[in-house]
Every structure is written in structure tokens, then in C-alpha cells.
Design a protein around this motif. Sequence first.
Motif, short mmCIF file in Angstrom:
data_model
loop_
_atom_site.label_atom_id
_atom_site.label_comp_id
_atom_site.label_asym_id
_atom_site.label_seq_id
_atom_site.Cartn_x
_atom_site.Cartn_y
_atom_site.Cartn_z
N ARG A 52 57.75 75.92 65.36
CA ARG A 52 56.50 75.83 66.20
C ARG A 52 55.68 74.66 65.71
O ARG A 52 55.63 74.89 64.33
CB ARG A 52 55.68 76.82 66.53
CG ARG A 52 56.71 78.08 67.18
CD ARG A 52 55.87 79.55 67.16
NE ARG A 52 54.60 79.21 68.21
CZ ARG A 52 54.77 79.99 69.35
NH1 ARG A 52 55.85 80.35 69.80
NH2 ARG A 52 53.76 79.80 70.32
N MET A 53 55.14 74.13 66.48
CA MET A 53 54.19 73.02 65.97
C MET A 53 52.88 73.63 65.32
O MET A 53 52.51 73.05 64.23
CB MET A 53 53.62 72.23 67.29
CG MET A 53 52.39 71.28 66.99
SD MET A 53 52.94 69.71 66.07
CE MET A 53 53.93 68.98 67.41
N THR A 54 52.34 74.65 65.51
CA THR A 54 51.19 75.42 65.00
C THR A 54 51.59 75.67 63.44
O THR A 54 50.96 75.30 62.36
CB THR A 54 50.77 76.58 65.61
OG1 THR A 54 51.68 77.33 65.81
CG2 THR A 54 50.01 76.29 66.68
N ASP A 55 52.90 76.19 63.34
CA ASP A 55 53.31 76.57 61.97
C ASP A 55 53.60 75.26 61.05
O ASP A 55 53.12 75.32 60.06
CB ASP A 55 54.78 77.14 61.84
CG ASP A 55 54.61 78.53 62.85
OD1 ASP A 55 53.46 79.08 62.72
OD2 ASP A 55 55.34 79.23 63.39
N VAL A 56 54.17 74.47 61.67
CA VAL A 56 54.46 73.07 60.92
C VAL A 56 53.01 72.45 60.42
O VAL A 56 52.83 71.84 59.36
CB VAL A 56 55.25 72.05 61.85
CG1 VAL A 56 55.24 70.58 61.15
CG2 VAL A 56 56.54 72.38 62.04
N LEU A 57 52.19 72.40 61.38
CA LEU A 57 50.80 71.79 61.04
C LEU A 57 49.96 72.72 59.88
O LEU A 57 49.53 72.16 58.94
CB LEU A 57 49.91 71.73 62.25
CG LEU A 57 50.26 70.55 63.28
CD1 LEU A 57 49.38 70.89 64.40
CD2 LEU A 57 50.41 69.20 63.01
N LEU A 58 49.97 73.83 60.09
CA LEU A 58 49.73 74.78 58.61
C LEU A 58 50.23 74.55 57.64
O LEU A 58 49.65 74.48 56.72
CB LEU A 58 49.48 76.13 59.42
CG LEU A 58 48.77 76.62 60.51
CD1 LEU A 58 48.90 78.25 60.76
CD2 LEU A 58 47.23 76.61 60.28
N ASP A 59 51.58 74.23 57.61
CA ASP A 59 52.47 73.97 56.42
C ASP A 59 51.91 72.71 55.89
O ASP A 59 52.05 72.69 54.74
CB ASP A 59 53.87 73.99 56.67
CG ASP A 59 54.35 75.50 56.90
OD1 ASP A 59 53.62 76.55 56.42
OD2 ASP A 59 55.42 75.66 57.44
N MET A 60 51.57 72.01 56.66
CA MET A 60 51.22 70.46 56.35
C MET A 60 49.62 70.61 55.79
O MET A 60 49.20 69.44 55.37
CB MET A 60 51.16 69.42 57.33
CG MET A 60 52.55 69.01 57.91
SD MET A 60 52.62 68.18 59.54
CE MET A 60 51.92 66.78 58.99
N GLY A 61 49.13 71.74 55.95
CA GLY A 61 47.52 71.70 55.24
C GLY A 61 46.48 71.59 56.18
O GLY A 61 45.30 71.52 55.74
N VAL A 62 46.91 71.64 57.59
CA VAL A 62 45.76 71.38 58.34
C VAL A 62 44.85 72.54 58.63
O VAL A 62 45.56 73.68 58.38
CB VAL A 62 46.51 71.10 59.84
CG1 VAL A 62 45.38 70.98 60.90
CG2 VAL A 62 47.31 69.71 59.79
#
Length: 513
Positions: free
Chosen positions: A74-84
Motif C-alpha cells: 500500500r502507498m501508506t506503508d511505503v511512505l512510512l517506510d521511507m520516513g514520511v
Amino acid sequence: MTTDDPIDHPQSPGELGFVVPQSVASTNLYTPEDGTDATGLSQNLGQALISAGAITPEQLTSARSVIEKSPGRRMTDVLLDMGVDEVAVQQARAKVTGVPFQRINEESIEADRHINRLGLDFCLSHGVLPIRMSGPRLLLGVTDPDNLPIIDEIRHKLQLPIKTVVVCRADITLYIEARKEQADDDQDDSTVEDIIAGIEEDDVELVENKEEDLDLEKMAGESPVIRFVNYLIFNAVKEGASDIHIEPMEKKLQIRYRIDGIMFDSMSPPHHMKAAIVSRIKIMANLDISERRLPQDGRIRAMVHGRKLDLRVSTLPMVQGEKVVMRILDTRSIQVGLDELGMDEDTLLMWKHQIDQPHGIVLVTGPTGSGKTTTLYASLGKMDRSKLNISTTEDPVEYHLNGINQTQVHDKIGMTFSAALRALLRQDPDVLMVGEIRDAETAKIAIQASLTGHLVLSTLHTNDAPSSVTRLINIGVEPYLIGSAVNATLAQRLVRKICENCKIKLPPTGDVA
């Protein structure tokens, strides 16, 4: 729009790819607008984050590249993994979905009772947290407003309409960790007081063997342990549970209900109460509370919701303490006619013909808890009890039937199935029901009874009907005796009930058809 008064959103199948029961399709839960797919939601989320200055276009492009290479993420999971920043992501997600966003902390939580019913571990693993009551509805914080199955499961567990707000997983984690630390340090039993606040001592009444109803330990009416055990039984019956499991863990006591065949977490009382709770149940079941090293079995007769119930109690020593399982035996559930068991017309006709035979063995097979005893009781109910001498030997006698002689098996004193069956044959029986054929001696006596003019009904633990023949041979019965004595074998399974109000018709797939 304010976070104090979240709006409601209509439900539809949305992007999740499953059919939502019609009764759930109220205005309590959010789902994406019809025609909006997951890609569209991801694009809207990305644009909202860029507009808020939380990410750059380059970061969005990088996130989309990761999603393309990792289908299912999911987009949210990817963004959180990127440090957002999670707050920014959840705020944008709330904006896109139209569900309010709210920060939560210890001061804002006013739904401790509902949190305890769900369990801290359940809330943490699913990213949900009851916040407070908003009018007649529960305000539920969710990290994923699209997770309709979990939201609907919570609605079913708590029996409350739900309003959702988007929250941060970090806030949920901080709150739950603080709760767990407080429970470990202080062993505070205030949560139990909250749970049992609405339960009275006479909601569950013990029933003595002489059929006199009496209050449940009135003299000790102020004890929270008594009221808590009453709550367990009262609530289990209310929610339609068939079993109550009390399981000791290293740092907590877990209580689960089996409802419609599925285990559900109910609550987690303070760990230090486990010995008191188990002892209270043992007293109710007339067991030895000083014996904690050996398994024990007992029975509780009680009045719950105005009707008499039997609870079969089993204790088992575990590494962390004694586990207790209480099976709720409701006479209403056994009062089922043969026509209501779900057999197709041909099977029902053949079965009725078999139980009308003057002699022979009729077997019901299936796994534990598949309703074999219910089928046998329904079959006995079809017989003319005024003209026939019908006797049973059971372990245990689960339900009392009028006009039928029922015998309880006691292995410890030598009253086994075979011994009871041998004695019943001297009682001039017409029909015999044996709770289970589990050894060669019982099987041989049952076959001899069937060959000498008696109809014998019994159960076997096999996976299908043909395996019953193999099973009888394996326990030592001669094949020629099986061929002469066994009239019919029925294999059965339980299926989960479908709600009458929300079930819908769907065309079967090719494989099913």
C-alpha cells in the motif's frame, strides 16, 4: 467538520473485492466511492501529501516505483517506510477518504470497558482503539478506514453502532504500552470493576440437584471475583457462545469465547486474579480447589437469562497455571427436529427409514463437536417413547430427555460404556443409544445387541461414512459381524450460520456447481 462529531459514510464493496452483508450496509462505516480503485486512492493520497508539503514529487515517484515492483503493498506503508511523518500521512488519508482525523492520548480515551472487551493485543495488532461513546455510537479510532471486515467484527463483538476516525498507529502503540506497564506494575483491578459494573449477583443462579433455585453465594455478594465469573457466564450466553476458555499466560489471563465455531478474544482480567477465578469456578462445579496438579471434570447447573443451563467444566494444569474450559449446554439447542437438521430430502427419508427398523446398528460419524449427539437425540425424539423402552448410556449425559432412561458413564469406578451396555441389555430395552463406540468390547456388545433384536444408535469418530467400517475392523470387530449388524452410517459436519437479515444470493462458481 470537527473531530468531535465524525460524519458517517455509506458502505459498498469498494476496492476490497468482497460482498458486504446487507445489514451492515448502514451509514456507520466508510468505504471508497463506487468506481474509485486503489490506484486512484494512491494518486489522491500522494497529491494531498504534496499539497501539504509532507513529501516531494520525487518521493512520490519513488514510492510508486516501489509499489510497481512490489505488488500488494500500500502507498501508506511505503511512505512510512521511507520516513514520511505518520501524522501527515494519516491526515492526508483522512482528507482523501472523508473520515475525520484525530490525535489520541491517555486523557482522550473514555472507553476502557470496550477496550477491555476487545483486548489490548487485539487493538494493537489490528490498529484500532475505542475512544469514547458519541451518543448511542462508539467512536472508534482506526489506522485503516478501508478495513471493513475488522470494523464489522468489532461492531459484532461490542453490539454497538460504530463511528470511525483516522488515528496514528504510534498513538495507539503508546497508549497500549502504557496500559500494559500500569497493569504489570500496579496489578490494578479497576478494569474488572468496569467490566462487572452492570452485572448483578442474581444474573446467574446456581441450581442444586434437588431442583431448588438459590442465589449465587449471596453471603459473599460483595466479592468482585464472584461477580466477574457471573459476568463471564452471563455474557457468554448473551453472545451465543458454546464454550468459555480461561487460559493463563505468563503475564496475563486470557478469556476467549467460541461463537459459531470461531474463537473470539473476550477480555484479559488482571493476572493476579487467575487463581481466584479458577477457584470460584471449581467451587461452583463441586471440584477440589486444593488439587492443582491433576485434571478435573465437573458440572455447573445454573439459571441464566431466566432459563436453566448446564455448564460442563474441565480443568487442565498448564505451565502458567490451570486452564479452564466451560461448555455451555443449552436444552433449547438440543430440541431440534430431524426436519430442521439440514438433511436433503432423500437423505432424510433414508434416515427416518433406518431409525424405524426393529434391530441393527445405526451410526453417526464426524469430528468432535459436529452435532452427532444432536442428531441422535433428534432421532430418539421421533420414536414413540410411550410404547418403546428407550435407554441411553452417555459420557456425560449432556441433556435430559423426558421418557428416556439415561445412564452416566463413570470410568473411574468401572462404569464403562461396555459395562453400562451389558447392564442395559438386562433391562428389556427396545432401543439403545451408546454415546460412543471407542473400544472392541463396547463394539462387540453393541453388535450382539443388534443381532438379538435391538436397535442400537451410536457415534464413531471418523472423517466420513465409509471409514466407519474400517474403524470397526481396526478396533477388533470381525468383518462378517459388521456386515450383518450395521444398517447405515451417516457422516455429518457443521456449517456456520448465515444471518437471516443480511444473507444475499450469489451465483455459484463453476467449481462449486
